[in-house]
Design an enzyme around this catalytic site. Sequence first.
Site, PDB file in Angstrom:
ATOM      1  N   HIS A 174      26.083  18.751   3.107  1.00 19.28           N
ATOM      2  CA  HIS A 174      26.275  20.064   2.505  1.00 19.28           C
ATOM      3  C   HIS A 174      27.785  20.302   2.020  1.00 19.28           C
ATOM      4  O   HIS A 174      28.033  20.586   0.794  1.00 19.28           O
ATOM      5  CB  HIS A 174      25.865  20.955   3.732  1.00 19.28           C
ATOM      6  N   ASN A 175      28.549  19.768   2.854  1.00 18.22           N
ATOM      7  CA  ASN A 175      30.103  20.012   2.392  1.00 18.22           C
ATOM      8  C   ASN A 175      30.732  19.023   1.340  1.00 18.22           C
ATOM      9  O   ASN A 175      31.262  19.365   0.441  1.00 18.22           O
ATOM     10  CB  ASN A 175      31.110  19.941   3.715  1.00 18.22           C
ATOM     11  N   VAL A 213      37.308  33.257  14.247  1.00 19.69           N
ATOM     12  CA  VAL A 213      36.813  34.068  13.072  1.00 19.69           C
ATOM     13  C   VAL A 213      35.024  34.015  13.216  1.00 19.69           C
ATOM     14  O   VAL A 213      34.357  34.649  13.039  1.00 19.69           O
ATOM     15  CB  VAL A 213      37.235  33.943  11.853  1.00 19.69           C
ATOM     16  N   LYS A 237      25.084  18.999   7.622  1.00 15.26           N
ATOM     17  CA  LYS A 237      26.196  20.148   7.216  1.00 15.26           C
ATOM     18  C   LYS A 237      27.314  19.166   6.693  1.00 15.26           C
ATOM     19  O   LYS A 237      27.963  19.685   5.701  1.00 15.26           O
ATOM     20  CB  LYS A 237      26.599  20.688   8.660  1.00 15.26           C
ATOM     21  N   SER A 276      26.548  27.012   8.142  1.00  8.35           N
ATOM     22  CA  SER A 276      27.114  27.284   6.718  1.00  8.35           C
ATOM     23  C   SER A 276      27.117  28.901   6.476  1.00  8.35           C
ATOM     24  O   SER A 276      26.109  29.308   6.541  1.00  8.35           O
ATOM     25  CB  SER A 276      26.691  26.623   5.632  1.00  8.35           C
ATOM     26  N   GLU A 282      29.212  20.640  -1.817  1.00 11.39           N
ATOM     27  CA  GLU A 282      29.896  21.815  -1.913  1.00 11.39           C
ATOM     28  C   GLU A 282      31.450  21.395  -2.490  1.00 11.39           C
ATOM     29  O   GLU A 282      31.840  22.054  -3.550  1.00 11.39           O
ATOM     30  CB  GLU A 282      30.312  22.590  -0.519  1.00 11.39           C
ATOM     31  N   LYS A 286      39.684  20.074   5.194  1.00 17.60           N
ATOM     32  CA  LYS A 286      39.532  19.828   6.686  1.00 17.60           C
ATOM     33  C   LYS A 286      39.021  18.774   6.934  1.00 17.60           C
ATOM     34  O   LYS A 286      38.582  18.574   7.812  1.00 17.60           O
ATOM     35  CB  LYS A 286      39.003  21.321   7.216  1.00 17.60           C
TER      36      LYS A 286
HETATM   37  C1  6PG Z   1      30.356  26.382   5.090  1.00 18.03           C
HETATM   38  C2  6PG Z   1      31.651  25.750   4.596  1.00 18.03           C
HETATM   39  C3  6PG Z   1      32.684  25.512   5.527  1.00 18.03           C
HETATM   40  C4  6PG Z   1      33.863  25.257   5.290  1.00 18.03           C
HETATM   41  C5  6PG Z   1      34.701  24.019   5.530  1.00 18.03           C
HETATM   42  C6  6PG Z   1      35.113  23.070   4.340  1.00 18.03           C
HETATM   43  O1  6PG Z   1      29.589  25.698   4.871  1.00 18.03           O
HETATM   44  O2  6PG Z   1      30.704  27.424   5.385  1.00 18.03           O
HETATM   45  O3  6PG Z   1      31.398  24.469   4.032  1.00 18.03           O
HETATM   46  O4  6PG Z   1      32.253  24.879   6.747  1.00 18.03           O
HETATM   47  O5  6PG Z   1      34.564  25.983   4.334  1.00 18.03           O
HETATM   48  O6  6PG Z   1      35.336  24.275   6.432  1.00 18.03           O
HETATM   49  O7  6PG Z   1      36.371  23.587   4.300  1.00 18.03           O
HETATM   50  P1  6PG Z   1      37.470  22.459   3.539  1.00 18.03           P
HETATM   51  O8  6PG Z   1      37.427  22.788   2.137  1.00 18.03           O
HETATM   52  O9  6PG Z   1      38.761  23.170   4.191  1.00 18.03           O
HETATM   53  O10 6PG Z   1      37.366  21.163   3.904  1.00 18.03           O
END
Ligand code: 6PG
Length: 466
Positions: A191-192, A13, A188, A133, A195, A262
């Site tokens: 960042h997550n 994707v 990154k 991202s 997130e 993930k």
């Molecule tokens: C982004 C997201 C992307 C993603 C990850 C986290 O910045 O585009 O962070 O990298 O959604 O795969 O996903 P999980 O919630 O599955 O850990």
Amino acid sequence: MNKSEFGVIGLGVMGKSISLNIAEKGFSISVYNRISDGEESIVSDFLSDNNFFKNITGFANLESFVASVERPRKILIMIKSGLAVDSIIEQLIPNLSEGDIIIDGGNSHFNDTQKRTNYLKNKNIHFVGCGISGGEEGARKGPSIMPGGTVEAYKEIAPILEKIAAKDSQGKPCCSHIGNDGAGHFIKMVHNGIEYAEMQLIAEVYSLLHTSLSNKEIAKIFENWNLGNESSYLLEITAKILRKQEGKNDLIDIILDKAGNKGTGSWSSKTALELGFPNTMMTSSVFDRYISSFKERRVELAQKINRKNTNESVNIEQLKKGYQFARIINHQQGFGLIKEASNFYNWDLNLSEIARIWTNGCIIRSKFMEDSISILKENEDYFEDQNNFNYLNSSEASIIKVLQFGLQNRISLNTLSASYNYWVGMTTKKLPANIIQAQRDFFGAHTYQRIDTDNSSFFHTKWQEL
Ligand code: 6PG
């Protein structure tokens, strides 16, 4: 045959979307996907679905793919992180030339990126660990791009990456050279981590509002907040999620309450633990996902204690303040971790510039991220910013009320609580850590420091006769 300016490996994707983004910006591009069971037609399907782009050439043979890219080759790999990355690197090496550049655009662990960088450096091949991202839409229309590696390699790839990246409010690309070796992937990863906590906060806010309000009513509140300081991409999509119908039902009510992951959130948390930095919010949001995954056990235990659901209403103004309070703490912790790692790994990271490239294209873009550009330029610490500090100080009473509401009504608020407890801990003169030190010294002779001597001396007490 004319050589392509860029190569992309992996037509999943994200790989497909980024390839189309590159092609749309006018660069000639070669794409490659391996042929394995069920994937025979990936390349040909991609080419025929997008045959209006005359600047894409497809390959199912790696050698011809590499040969089709002009030197120094710039090859982006968009495949699952882990061993697959090492395997494709091994396959690429015999086909590459000195000075070529491999860019890993997946969510690889920054320690792996550091190892791969050194390994390839010995072969005179540049390796760029590059955080990307924005999900599928971002990759197609403009992601936030976080490349690490040498400045030399960045100069070669910048014209393409900066062209395909999202643009900030001044029209500048949300792409910037982050720092050496693993710095891009580290950023990154954090960042997550941010997130995860931002997502969990919205989920907790939802659970507080849902005691008395419908999904549509909550969507309306989020849309309202999204007009002001609380606005963010995640809040915006959550309002849309809450309005989504499936037949007569709200789709959200049909989605199983078991959160997946993930791994990047747990990597961030582990890194924080290793560096000794208190990222309590991202860690708690990872654990919240884990708790949610025990669905069957939760149902079983809930039946045993048989509590009634509340229909009391939370005060929305207090909630809004408490939510923003927690978001500021989340950013304080996230950028704090970046600063810590920057010192530890000698990356010389620019916090304000990182905030800038996170203002568009990425998942944690928000009004507060926009504000963070100038805040972090001045101080690199949100607590040193007078406005923020005043906000936290004056909204403490609101988050207390929100947490009290949660406690009284059995609403689990781990991440909101983590933000409050961090704030209280960081603004408390005397913590009970003296008890911990005494206990450590009691059972393990680990020694302690005293307040009546200078900080450099350590003492041990014989606490009892053996
Ligand atoms: C982004 C997201 C992307 C993603 C990850 C986290 O910045 O585009 O962070 O990298 O959604 O795969 O996903 P999980 O919630 O599955 O850990």
